[in-house]
Design a protein around this motif. Structure first.
Motif, short mmCIF file in Angstrom:
data_model
loop_
_atom_site.label_atom_id
_atom_site.label_comp_id
_atom_site.label_asym_id
_atom_site.label_seq_id
_atom_site.Cartn_x
_atom_site.Cartn_y
_atom_site.Cartn_z
N PRO A 1 0.89 -1.27 -0.08
CA PRO A 1 -0.07 -0.10 0.01
C PRO A 1 0.86 1.42 0.05
CG PRO A 1 -0.04 -0.94 2.09
CD PRO A 1 1.00 -1.92 1.11
N ARG A 2 0.34 2.28 -0.57
CA ARG A 2 1.11 3.61 -0.45
C ARG A 2 1.16 4.44 0.76
NH1 ARG A 2 -1.95 8.82 -2.95
NH2 ARG A 2 -4.45 7.78 -2.51
N LYS A 3 2.21 5.14 0.94
CA LYS A 3 2.64 5.90 2.22
C LYS A 3 2.16 7.34 1.96
CE LYS A 3 6.06 2.82 4.39
NZ LYS A 3 5.11 2.20 4.88
N VAL B 1 -18.57 3.24 -3.84
CA VAL B 1 -19.15 3.49 -2.37
C VAL B 1 -18.89 4.47 -1.82
CG1 VAL B 1 -18.39 2.23 0.04
CG2 VAL B 1 -18.67 0.90 -2.07
N ARG B 2 -17.82 5.18 -1.92
CA ARG B 2 -17.40 6.45 -1.39
C ARG B 2 -18.55 7.62 -2.13
NH1 ARG B 2 -10.99 5.55 -2.08
NH2 ARG B 2 -10.54 4.77 -0.07
N ALA B 3 -18.51 7.58 -3.38
CA ALA B 3 -19.41 8.69 -4.07
C ALA B 3 -20.91 8.70 -3.25
CB ALA B 3 -19.58 8.35 -5.58
N ASP C 1 2.23 8.71 -4.72
CA ASP C 1 1.17 8.45 -5.67
C ASP C 1 0.75 7.02 -5.71
OD1 ASP C 1 0.34 10.83 -6.26
OD2 ASP C 1 1.78 11.08 -7.85
N ARG C 2 -0.42 6.48 -6.47
CA ARG C 2 -0.51 5.31 -6.49
C ARG C 2 0.44 4.76 -7.62
NH1 ARG C 2 -5.57 7.44 -5.98
NH2 ARG C 2 -6.96 6.41 -4.47
N LYS C 3 0.73 5.72 -8.62
CA LYS C 3 1.71 5.10 -9.70
C LYS C 3 3.02 4.81 -9.19
CE LYS C 3 2.03 9.76 -11.53
NZ LYS C 3 1.61 10.58 -12.70
N GLY D 1 -11.11 5.89 -14.16
CA GLY D 1 -9.69 5.06 -13.70
C GLY D 1 -9.97 5.04 -12.19
N HIS D 2 -8.81 4.65 -11.61
CA HIS D 2 -8.70 4.51 -10.00
C HIS D 2 -7.69 5.22 -9.43
CE1 HIS D 2 -9.30 3.34 -5.96
NE2 HIS D 2 -8.20 2.94 -5.91
N ALA D 3 -7.35 6.68 -9.88
CA ALA D 3 -6.40 7.37 -9.36
C ALA D 3 -6.96 8.92 -9.40
CB ALA D 3 -4.86 6.98 -9.79
C1 LMR Z 1 -7.75 4.01 -2.07
O1 LMR Z 1 -8.45 4.27 -3.01
O2 LMR Z 1 -8.13 4.03 -0.81
C2 LMR Z 1 -6.90 3.10 -2.53
O3 LMR Z 1 -6.29 3.00 -3.88
C3 LMR Z 1 -5.56 3.10 -1.54
C4 LMR Z 1 -4.78 4.38 -1.95
O4 LMR Z 1 -3.54 4.27 -2.00
O5 LMR Z 1 -5.48 5.45 -1.71
#
Ligand code: LMR
Ligand code: NAD
Length: 348
Positions: free
Chosen positions: A115-117, A186-188, A121-123, A210-212
């Motif tokens: 997981p990221r810190k 879910v968040r939206a 960034d996710r990338k 996408g997801h970022a």
């Molecule tokens: C998220 O949306 O929670 C995940 O993609 C984890 C993250 O690095 O944010």
């Protein structure tokens, strides 16, 4: 009605329950990274799905908790499913070792990865996490080539194209590889409910792209409740959905990213896939190989059926704000897809 009458007697309600159970599927599911932050609660939620008869918890021997321990724990839930744990050394090739675990799987969910810190960034996770995904997806191609493979591991925008290209090179059906973006939906939905007070059951916001960051595009105009939100409040709400993952990463202060909400979202997608395999028609948003825009991978509404992804739906009507956002996100997502395709070429 007849059903009410049936349900009103204790005997009859047991009969209805047994009938419904008989109709449930008997699917084998594996959660790879199943002893991790997402993996443990996701394994639990999948063990609770009546469509699951066998659950494999797969992780590394160096995981925080042994996979066999997570499996022993879950095996005591009074559910029909049998649970087994498998642990491998980090240098093991899954293709050499994971035959028992993966053979016969209908669904493999992959929250294995770093997981990221805060500040990342996710990338930034691409090289390490694509390597982890490759090890697993290659083994799926060998042992369960008919399975749906749900990729949670980040960066989803690049890992999914990389794994899909690898899958296609082996002559397998790319519609089996699904990038899990359900957490954005879910968040939206949650944020629209909080803003409007509308019942949660009335809120359903498709999230595309996408997801970022800016590639996450919630279509509030396509939700009956979302469309009542004043236009001047939409940009902040949109940004809140885009930034939600980063907010969790900051709040966990270097100890990981979203795990519990992700497990909940991953199980929603996993259950939709299994319901589809069991003959129901279920639609969720997911990031898949796609022809609905100029980009080869895109998240939109997807219908699951007996073959996995059966229909990738067009985007529908977008208002001016959403069209502007779509135009701006396409080059960003294109670059992230290309990073995944480059990874696939370089690591052939
Ligand atoms: C998220 O949306 O929670 C995940 O993609 C984890 C993250 O690095 O944010
Ligand atoms: P975690 O570190 O808590 O768990 C990851 C697990 O994967 C660990 O148990 C680890 O031992 C295991 N693992 C690592 N390499 C493996 C391999 N080669 N084979 C099998 N197992 C392996 O991390 P987490 O918080 O559960 O997050 C996992 C991933 O999910 C991260 O990449 C994170 O960015 C991503 N994520 C995605 C979303 C999404 O919306 N798609 C949301 C949250 C997190």
């Amino acid at each position: 009605c007849l059903l009410d009458l049936l349900v009103s007697s204790r005997f009859a309600s047991r009969f209805v329950r047994q009938f419904c159970t008989a109709m449930a599927g008997n699917f084998k599911v594996c959660v790879v990274g199943g002893a991790g932050g997402i993996g443990q609660p996701l394994s639990m939620l999948m063990a609770m799905d009546p469509n699951v008869s066998e659950l494999c918890v797969y992780d590394l021997t160096m995981a925080m908790v042994p996979a066999e321990g997570v499996a022993a724990d879950l095996s005591h839930l009074n559910m029909k499913c049998k649970v087994k744990g498998y642990a491998f050394d980090k240098d093991d090739k899954a293709i050499d070792k994971a035959g028992d675990c993966l053979t016969g799987c209908h669904l493999v969910l992959v929250p294995a990865g770093v997981p990221r810190k805060p500040g990342q960034d996710r990338k930034d996770l691409l090289n390490i996490n694509a390597g982890i995904a490759k090890n697993i997806v290659e083994a799926c191609a060998k042992f369960c080539p008919e399975a749906v493979v749900g990729l949670i591991v980040n960066p989803v925008n690049s890992v999914v194209p990389a794994m899909c290209e690898m899958w296609k090179k082996k002559g397998l059906n790319p519609a089996k590889i699904v990038g899990i973006t359900t957490l954005d939906v879910v968040r939206a939905d949650k944020f629209v409910h909080e803003m409007t007070g509308a019942p949660m059951s009335d809120v359903s916001v498709p999230v595309i792209g996408g997801h970022a960051g800016t590639t996450i595009l919630p279509l509030f105009s396509q939700c009956q409740v979302g469309m009542t939100i004043p236009a001047d409040k939409i940009p902040d709400l949109d940004k809140k959905v885009q930034d939600a993952g980063t907010v969790v990463v900051a709040a966990k202060n270097g100890k990981g990213s979203a795990t519990l909400s992700m497990a909940y979202a991953g199980a929603r997608l996993g259950k939709a896939v299994l319901a589809g395999l069991n003959g129901e028609v279920v639609t969720e948003c997911a990031y898949v190989e796609s022809k609905i825009t100029d980009l080869p991978y895109f998240a939109s509404k997807v219908t699951f059926g007996k073959q996995g992804v059966e229909t990738v739906h067009p985007l529908g009507d977008l208002n001016d704000y959403e069209q502007g956002r779509l135009k701006a996100l396409l080059p960003v997502l294109k670059e992230e897809i290309e990073a995944g395709l480059d990874y696939a070429k370089e690591n052939d």
